[in-house]
Scaffold this motif. Structure first.
Motif, PDB file in Angstrom:
ATOM      1  N   ARG A 170      -3.824   8.539   3.287  1.00 22.56           N
ATOM      2  CA  ARG A 170      -3.143   9.512   4.385  1.00 22.56           C
ATOM      3  C   ARG A 170      -2.111  10.645   2.914  1.00 22.56           C
ATOM      4  O   ARG A 170      -1.720   9.647   2.324  1.00 22.56           O
ATOM      5  CB  ARG A 170      -2.251   8.370   4.863  1.00 22.56           C
ATOM      6  N   THR A 171      -2.431  11.755   3.296  1.00 16.27           N
ATOM      7  CA  THR A 171      -1.724  13.190   2.358  1.00 16.27           C
ATOM      8  C   THR A 171      -0.670  13.885   3.439  1.00 16.27           C
ATOM      9  O   THR A 171      -0.708  13.514   5.410  1.00 16.27           O
ATOM     10  CB  THR A 171      -3.248  13.970   2.871  1.00 16.27           C
ATOM     11  N   VAL A 172       0.238  13.678   2.647  1.00 14.55           N
ATOM     12  CA  VAL A 172       1.845  14.233   3.814  1.00 14.55           C
ATOM     13  C   VAL A 172       1.773  15.695   3.167  1.00 14.55           C
ATOM     14  O   VAL A 172       2.122  15.507   1.125  1.00 14.55           O
ATOM     15  CB  VAL A 172       3.234  13.681   3.733  1.00 14.55           C
ATOM     16  N   ALA A 173       1.593  16.488   4.302  1.00 17.95           N
ATOM     17  CA  ALA A 173       1.070  17.871   3.136  1.00 17.95           C
ATOM     18  C   ALA A 173       2.512  18.742   2.944  1.00 17.95           C
ATOM     19  O   ALA A 173       1.899  19.529   2.581  1.00 17.95           O
ATOM     20  CB  ALA A 173       0.234  18.961   4.684  1.00 17.95           C
ATOM     21  N   SER A 174       3.138  18.898   3.899  1.00 21.02           N
ATOM     22  CA  SER A 174       4.741  18.547   3.736  1.00 21.02           C
ATOM     23  C   SER A 174       5.058  18.431   2.113  1.00 21.02           C
ATOM     24  O   SER A 174       6.159  19.534   1.870  1.00 21.02           O
ATOM     25  CB  SER A 174       5.595  18.973   5.013  1.00 21.02           C
ATOM     26  N   LEU A 175       4.314  17.502   1.415  1.00 21.75           N
ATOM     27  CA  LEU A 175       5.490  16.825   0.260  1.00 21.75           C
ATOM     28  C   LEU A 175       3.971  16.973  -1.060  1.00 21.75           C
ATOM     29  O   LEU A 175       4.462  17.021  -1.739  1.00 21.75           O
ATOM     30  CB  LEU A 175       5.659  15.902   0.836  1.00 21.75           C
ATOM     31  N   GLY A 176       3.328  16.966  -0.593  1.00 23.96           N
ATOM     32  CA  GLY A 176       1.799  17.704  -0.893  1.00 23.96           C
ATOM     33  C   GLY A 176       1.462  16.474  -2.047  1.00 23.96           C
ATOM     34  O   GLY A 176       1.663  16.186  -3.583  1.00 23.96           O
ATOM     35  N   VAL A 177       1.853  14.983  -0.970  1.00 32.99           N
ATOM     36  CA  VAL A 177       1.483  13.656  -1.435  1.00 32.99           C
ATOM     37  C   VAL A 177       0.576  12.949  -1.016  1.00 32.99           C
ATOM     38  O   VAL A 177       0.603  13.413   0.577  1.00 32.99           O
ATOM     39  CB  VAL A 177       2.979  12.570  -1.760  1.00 32.99           C
ATOM     40  N   THR A 178      -0.204  12.308  -1.510  1.00 31.74           N
ATOM     41  CA  THR A 178      -0.728  11.763  -0.855  1.00 31.74           C
ATOM     42  C   THR A 178      -0.817  10.212  -1.196  1.00 31.74           C
ATOM     43  O   THR A 178      -0.854   9.463  -2.436  1.00 31.74           O
ATOM     44  CB  THR A 178      -2.365  11.907  -1.166  1.00 31.74           C
ATOM     45  N   SER A 179      -0.786   9.000  -0.630  1.00 32.10           N
ATOM     46  CA  SER A 179      -1.026   7.710  -0.541  1.00 32.10           C
ATOM     47  C   SER A 179      -2.158   7.293  -0.385  1.00 32.10           C
ATOM     48  O   SER A 179      -2.477   7.005   0.871  1.00 32.10           O
ATOM     49  CB  SER A 179       0.440   7.060   0.628  1.00 32.10           C
ATOM     50  N   HIS A 180      -2.341   6.468  -1.713  1.00 33.32           N
ATOM     51  CA  HIS A 180      -3.442   5.785  -1.696  1.00 33.32           C
ATOM     52  C   HIS A 180      -3.350   4.219  -1.198  1.00 33.32           C
ATOM     53  O   HIS A 180      -3.723   3.335  -1.858  1.00 33.32           O
ATOM     54  CB  HIS A 180      -4.207   5.310  -2.759  1.00 33.32           C
ATOM     55  N   GLY A 181      -2.800   3.534   0.010  1.00 29.08           N
ATOM     56  CA  GLY A 181      -2.304   2.050   0.499  1.00 29.08           C
ATOM     57  C   GLY A 181      -0.789   2.213   0.760  1.00 29.08           C
ATOM     58  O   GLY A 181      -0.364   3.368   0.957  1.00 29.08           O
ATOM     59  N   MET A 182      -0.586   1.019   1.140  1.00 29.85           N
ATOM     60  CA  MET A 182       0.792   0.664   1.454  1.00 29.85           C
ATOM     61  C   MET A 182       0.992  -0.756   0.853  1.00 29.85           C
ATOM     62  O   MET A 182       0.883  -1.377   0.679  1.00 29.85           O
ATOM     63  CB  MET A 182       0.778   0.619   3.022  1.00 29.85           C
ATOM     64  N   LEU A 183       2.667  -0.598  -0.469  1.00 34.84           N
ATOM     65  CA  LEU A 183       3.215  -1.447  -0.356  1.00 34.84           C
ATOM     66  C   LEU A 183       3.737  -2.598   0.551  1.00 34.84           C
ATOM     67  O   LEU A 183       4.892  -1.909   1.989  1.00 34.84           O
ATOM     68  CB  LEU A 183       4.462  -1.486  -1.041  1.00 34.84           C
ATOM     69  N   CYS A 184       4.106  -4.003   1.238  1.00 33.90           N
ATOM     70  CA  CYS A 184       4.501  -5.008   1.966  1.00 33.90           C
ATOM     71  C   CYS A 184       5.246  -5.438   2.041  1.00 33.90           C
ATOM     72  O   CYS A 184       5.833  -6.384   0.886  1.00 33.90           O
ATOM     73  CB  CYS A 184       2.926  -5.291   2.331  1.00 33.90           C
ATOM     74  N   ALA A 185       6.223  -5.282   3.349  1.00 37.58           N
ATOM     75  CA  ALA A 185       7.242  -6.123   3.659  1.00 37.58           C
ATOM     76  C   ALA A 185       7.098  -7.354   4.129  1.00 37.58           C
ATOM     77  O   ALA A 185       5.734  -7.326   4.726  1.00 37.58           O
ATOM     78  CB  ALA A 185       8.523  -5.253   4.313  1.00 37.58           C
ATOM     79  N   GLU A 186       8.101  -8.107   4.196  1.00 37.97           N
ATOM     80  CA  GLU A 186       7.684  -9.766   5.038  1.00 37.97           C
ATOM     81  C   GLU A 186       6.674  -9.756   6.460  1.00 37.97           C
ATOM     82  O   GLU A 186       6.348 -10.741   6.518  1.00 37.97           O
ATOM     83  CB  GLU A 186       9.020 -10.357   4.697  1.00 37.97           C
ATOM     84  N   ASP A 187       8.028  -8.230   7.183  1.00 34.86           N
ATOM     85  CA  ASP A 187       6.925  -9.043   8.323  1.00 34.86           C
ATOM     86  C   ASP A 187       6.281  -7.867   9.299  1.00 34.86           C
ATOM     87  O   ASP A 187       5.237  -8.658   9.676  1.00 34.86           O
ATOM     88  CB  ASP A 187       7.911  -7.622   9.671  1.00 34.86           C
ATOM     89  N   GLU A 188       5.031  -7.090   7.650  1.00 33.61           N
ATOM     90  CA  GLU A 188       3.780  -6.206   7.372  1.00 33.61           C
ATOM     91  C   GLU A 188       3.270  -7.839   7.968  1.00 33.61           C
ATOM     92  O   GLU A 188       1.900  -7.364   7.560  1.00 33.61           O
ATOM     93  CB  GLU A 188       3.853  -5.698   6.889  1.00 33.61           C
ATOM     94  N   LEU A 189       3.405  -8.511   6.166  1.00 35.99           N
ATOM     95  CA  LEU A 189       2.586  -9.848   5.830  1.00 35.99           C
ATOM     96  C   LEU A 189       2.286 -10.882   7.316  1.00 35.99           C
ATOM     97  O   LEU A 189       1.782 -12.294   6.785  1.00 35.99           O
ATOM     98  CB  LEU A 189       2.906  -9.826   4.755  1.00 35.99           C
ATOM     99  N   GLY A 190       3.545 -11.171   8.413  1.00 35.22           N
ATOM    100  CA  GLY A 190       3.563 -11.688   9.311  1.00 35.22           C
ATOM    101  C   GLY A 190       3.835 -12.998   8.903  1.00 35.22           C
ATOM    102  O   GLY A 190       4.173 -14.675   9.541  1.00 35.22           O
ATOM    103  N   LEU A 191       4.801 -12.964   7.668  1.00 31.50           N
ATOM    104  CA  LEU A 191       5.590 -14.077   7.066  1.00 31.50           C
ATOM    105  C   LEU A 191       7.101 -13.986   7.755  1.00 31.50           C
ATOM    106  O   LEU A 191       8.024 -15.228   7.714  1.00 31.50           O
ATOM    107  CB  LEU A 191       5.825 -13.840   5.434  1.00 31.50           C
ATOM    108  N   GLY A 192       7.258 -13.523   8.960  1.00 29.93           N
ATOM    109  CA  GLY A 192       8.795 -13.279   8.934  1.00 29.93           C
ATOM    110  C   GLY A 192       9.449 -12.260   9.534  1.00 29.93           C
ATOM    111  O   GLY A 192       8.544 -10.936  10.041  1.00 29.93           O
ATOM    112  N   ASP A 193      10.373 -11.768   9.819  1.00 37.15           N
ATOM    113  CA  ASP A 193      11.220 -11.069  10.528  1.00 37.15           C
ATOM    114  C   ASP A 193      11.536  -9.702   9.940  1.00 37.15           C
ATOM    115  O   ASP A 193      12.142  -8.933   9.963  1.00 37.15           O
ATOM    116  CB  ASP A 193      12.032 -11.093  11.930  1.00 37.15           C
ATOM    117  N   ASP A 194      11.685 -10.215   8.317  1.00 32.13           N
ATOM    118  CA  ASP A 194      13.087  -9.166   7.166  1.00 32.13           C
ATOM    119  C   ASP A 194      11.739  -7.450   7.264  1.00 32.13           C
ATOM    120  O   ASP A 194      10.973  -7.600   5.967  1.00 32.13           O
ATOM    121  CB  ASP A 194      12.352 -10.640   6.239  1.00 32.13           C
ATOM    122  N   HIS A 195      12.367  -6.868   7.435  1.00 33.72           N
ATOM    123  CA  HIS A 195      11.705  -5.530   6.775  1.00 33.72           C
ATOM    124  C   HIS A 195      13.118  -4.558   6.132  1.00 33.72           C
ATOM    125  O   HIS A 195      12.573  -3.473   6.435  1.00 33.72           O
ATOM    126  CB  HIS A 195      11.715  -5.040   8.477  1.00 33.72           C
TER     127      HIS A 195
END
Length: 804
Positions: free
Chosen positions: A107-132
């Protein structure tokens, strides 16, 4: 209780299909809350943070450069700031799909001129709990580029069981394995606990004193020296994570591992921080403090049990260890505690301070007192393997007595009678032996030996339950219990009580159920300040610190509640128990009473002017008479009550007592206007209270044979007498009834009049008399002599004159 299936399979052979295992265990009473299957985390890998850069024009996100094992300078945008260079974090690569349904792409954020090649994950995003709150930081030992699912143990199928309070043995992997082994006919493989020892004996290095053997029946300790505190190996960390426990370090993780494996809570003390290398188990002094591992200062009560050293408390027994003696990175010498504490004591302490731990959850249900040494040896073996420790010879074992299990007898006939089964003794013995309860048959009785880990099996009925569970509840056929010819129904006392309630409802009274506790203020409002009371030792509320000695105060409170809400006509009754003060330390006696309250106006029966009639004492009198008629007993209402027969706060001229066969069983009357005002009630309040026991007893003792109904009509006469104000109407009624007993069927007072032309100090009482014979129609010459005799008797006994 989370049960990783790979761990369970190390202990006992069970089918591969986890649903089959869950179903069988559920049939045996271990309910399945959930089956956690491996999370779908394809293309989520371990990445190491190399650099964190700010993004120009953005305060809430940063650019993170990571090494994912294939790409050493992957750039990822992240809104969390809880990590830094060198940390290892979960990275979802483009093309991955997370358990919450999120699809990851470049994903590219044109306003910032930055492209993200993936995502670092929190606990809830991995299905391990509710912590975000931030990115999940992984173990430093995790290999870069390896799947996160294997690092976190998410490739493990986990069976989550609901363990009922009566099965503390199943709060362990071994306990579940025993149940599974019995169900599938497999042997349980006990984990090895043999350990190589060297050096000076444990008893030469440390000592243990138990001052309260009732609350600590057993305390064992081992000494392990030369340990090196470090992160746990991946297999141990993954297994703990799968079981729901966060890894800390190899020493603490070993104690948690053995706790989950055996159900025996353990605690590792830094021996160099234990004053005098001496453990003392004692009762706390009231107000004594200890700082627990969570950093909280806990104030103790005299009911708490403490683990102390030579300098003071180092742990709350059975709940949590102390901060001053915890294992740290510099720890090299370990004193390993494996003890047994009284369930009630641990539960009381845990609830009092609001702290529940994995240890207290087990101790409060009951822990195997015979398993202390084995659990300590098992932990010592693992410490030697994983922390390089040297186990010193011997076990310090302070026990109040021997722990050999429990011997119980089981009658097969009793089992079959309770369960509706037809099992023979040999079958029952076989079922019990599958869970290590040995049983021998002798004269149709099973002599059973219950192992120490089954602390819940204490009586014969517990063995009956085990037979039912092992045989299978679904295998027990439905049968109707044998019963007498008549099933159910009310006994005579219950039937009489129902008649009483029905009569009160017929009198227009709604049933109330009020509190059993009363206050000083309520008694004072009634003018009952001098009345004897029953004080509670531990009241629910300080203001309500007495048990009621009468139903009337709380029933009047209920009436006042209704009046305050604009209810103009309140008619209540209550049947309930009251306490009677007892001498000395004896417990108060309790009696069953019925009370009635009429408050406000009778809206259903207005007077001739159309206005509602205020309630008065005659409403309670009528209700009491209706009760007597319903129960078939004669209740006498005497208007001139002796001193003390009616409670204070009543109108002196409008109160009386209720008698049954000459014995006083209650009272009735109107509240004094001052009393009514103190309770915020209208002036028109009439009450009554009767003892229920004599009412029901008289009803049950009366002649059950009802008189035959006369087929002949009744004849009615009305008589009005003028009597002195002090003459009770009830006394006149009694005189009339005694004179007309042969043919008189009913005497009813229907009017009381004061005023002209009746002289002052006198009143007019008007009665309706009904006469009826069983064998003929009465003529006037039959009735007139009886009426004349009744008039004469009233004149003779009460100075009555017939009013024309």
């Amino acid at each position: 209780m989370k049960v990783p299936m790979s761990w369970l399979r190390e202990l006992v052979a069970v089918p591969e299909d986890v649903d089959t295992v869950a179903a069988v265990l559920q049939d045996r009473g271990l309910l399945t809350e959930e089956v956690h299957r491996p999370a779908a985390l394809d293309h989520v890998v371990v990445a190491q943070v190399k650099e964190c850069r700010p993004i120009e024009g953005a305060r809430s996100v940063q650019l993170v450069v990571v090494d994912d094992g294939e790409t050493t300078d992957r750039e990822v945008m992240c809104g969390a700031f809880n990590f830094g260079p060198g940390d290892k974090v979960p990275l979802a690569l483009p093309g991955s799909r997370l358990p919450n349904g999120m699809e990851i792409a470049v994903r590219t954020v044109a306003s910032l001129g930055v492209t993200s090649h993936g995502m670092l994950c929190a606990e809830d995003e991995l299905g391990l709990g509710d912590d975000h709150s931030g990115i999940l930081v992984l173990d430093a030992a995790a290999r870069v580029g390896s799947p996160v699912s294997s690092v976190l143990g998410l490739d493990e199928t986990v069976l989550e069981l609901e363990i009922t309070p009566n099965r503390p043995d199943c709060m362990s992997m071994l306990g579940v394995a025993r149940e599974a082994g019995a169900a599938f006919g497999a042997e349980v493989a006990l984990p090895p606990d043999d350990v190589v020892t060297s050096g000076a004996g444990a008893a030469e290095i440390a000592s243990v004193v138990v001052e309260d053997p009732r609350r600590c029946p057993r305390y064992t300790a081992l000494v392990v020296e030369g340990v090196e505190v470090a992160p746990s190996p991946p297999w141990l960390a993954r297994r703990l994570l799968a079981a729901g426990v966060r890894p800390i370090n190899n020493v603490v993780d070993v104690t948690n591992y053995v706790l989950l494996e055996t159900g025996q809570p353990l605690h590792a003390f830094d021996l160099d921080r234990v004053g005098g290398a001496r453990i003392v188990v004692r009762t706390a002094a009231d107000g004594e403090t200890v700082t627990t591992l969570d950093g909280q200062d806990r104030t103790c009560a005299a009911t708490d049990l403490l683990i102390c050293d030579a300098d003071g408390p180092v742990a709350l027994a059975g709940v949590m260890g102390g901060l001053d003696s915890e294992v740290s990175a510099g720890t090299t010498r370990i004193l390993l505690e494996s003890a047994n504490f009284d369930s009630a004591s641990v539960l009381l302490t845990s609830k009092r301070i609001g702290l529940r731990s994995e240890a207290s959850a087990r101790f409060e249900r009951g822990v195997d007192p015979g398993g202390c040494v084995r659990a300590a040896r098992r932990a010592a073996r693992l410490l030697a393997e994983l922390a390089g420790g040297e186990v010193r010879p011997g076990v310090i074992d302070v026990a109040a007595h021997e722990f050999d299990g429990r011997d119980l007898s089981l009658r097969p006939a009793r089992v079959n009678s309770l369960l509706g089964t037809d099992l023979d003794a040999a079958t029952m013995a076989s079922l019990l032996s599958s869970i290590e309860i040995t049983a021998t048959v002798d004269d149709d009785v099973l002599h059973c030996h219950v192992p120490t880990f089954r602390v819940d099996v204490e009586r014969e009925i517990d063995l009956v339950e085990e037979v039912a569970r092992l045989h299978g509840y679904n295998a027990i056929e439905r049968t109707l219990p044998a019963s007498p010819d008549r099933v159910g129904g009310l006994d005579p006392t219950q039937a009489a009580e129902r008649k009483l309630r029905t009569a009160l409802r017929a009198a227009g009274l709604d049933e109330a159920q009020t509190t059993s506790f009363v206050s000083d203020a309520l008694y004072e409002s009634l003018g009952w300040a001098e009345q004897a009371r029953v004080e509670l030792v531990n009241p629910l509320r300080e203001e309500d610190r007495y048990l009621r000695t009468s139903l009337v105060p709380t029933l009047l409170q209920a009436a006042a509640y209704n009046v305050a809400r604009q209810v103009e006509s309140v008619r209540l009754h209550e049947l309930g128990s009251v306490a009677a003060p007892a001498a000395g330390d004896a417990l108060p006696d309790q009696t069953w009473r019925v009370a009635l309250v009429f408050c406000g106006s009778d809206l259903d029966n207005p007077v001739h002017t159309g206005r509602a009639r205020p309630f008065d004492v005659f409403d309670t009198k009528g209700a009491v008479e209706l009760v007597g008629a319903a129960l078939g007993i004669d209740l006498a209402i005497v208007g001139l009550a002796p001193d003390g027969a009616v409670p204070p706060g009543m109108h002196p001229g409008r109160s009386g007592v209720v008698e049954l066969d000459g014995a006083r069983i209650g009272w009735l009357g109107e509240l004094h206007p001052r009393t009514a005002a103190a309770l915020d009630l209208p002036r028109a309040v009439a009450v009554a209270e009767l003892d229920v026991a004599p009412l029901l007893r008289a009803h049950l003792d009366r002649d059950e044979q009802a008189g035959a109904l006369s087929p002949f009509p009744a004849t009615a006469y009305d008589l009005a007498f003028v009597v002195d104000e002090a003459v009770p109407a009830g006394a006149v009624v009694a005189t009339l009834e005694s004179e007309g007993a042969a043919v008189l069927r009913e005497v009813r007072l229907f009017d009381v009049y004061r005023g002209e032309p009746v002289p002052p100090g006198r009143k007019s009482l008007a009665f309706e008399l009904r006469f009826q014979a069983a064998d003929r129609t009465l003529r006037d010459d039959d009735v007139r002599p009886v009426v004349d005799a009744m008039v004469a008797a009233a004149q003779r006994h009460h100075g009555a004159t017939l009013r024309s």
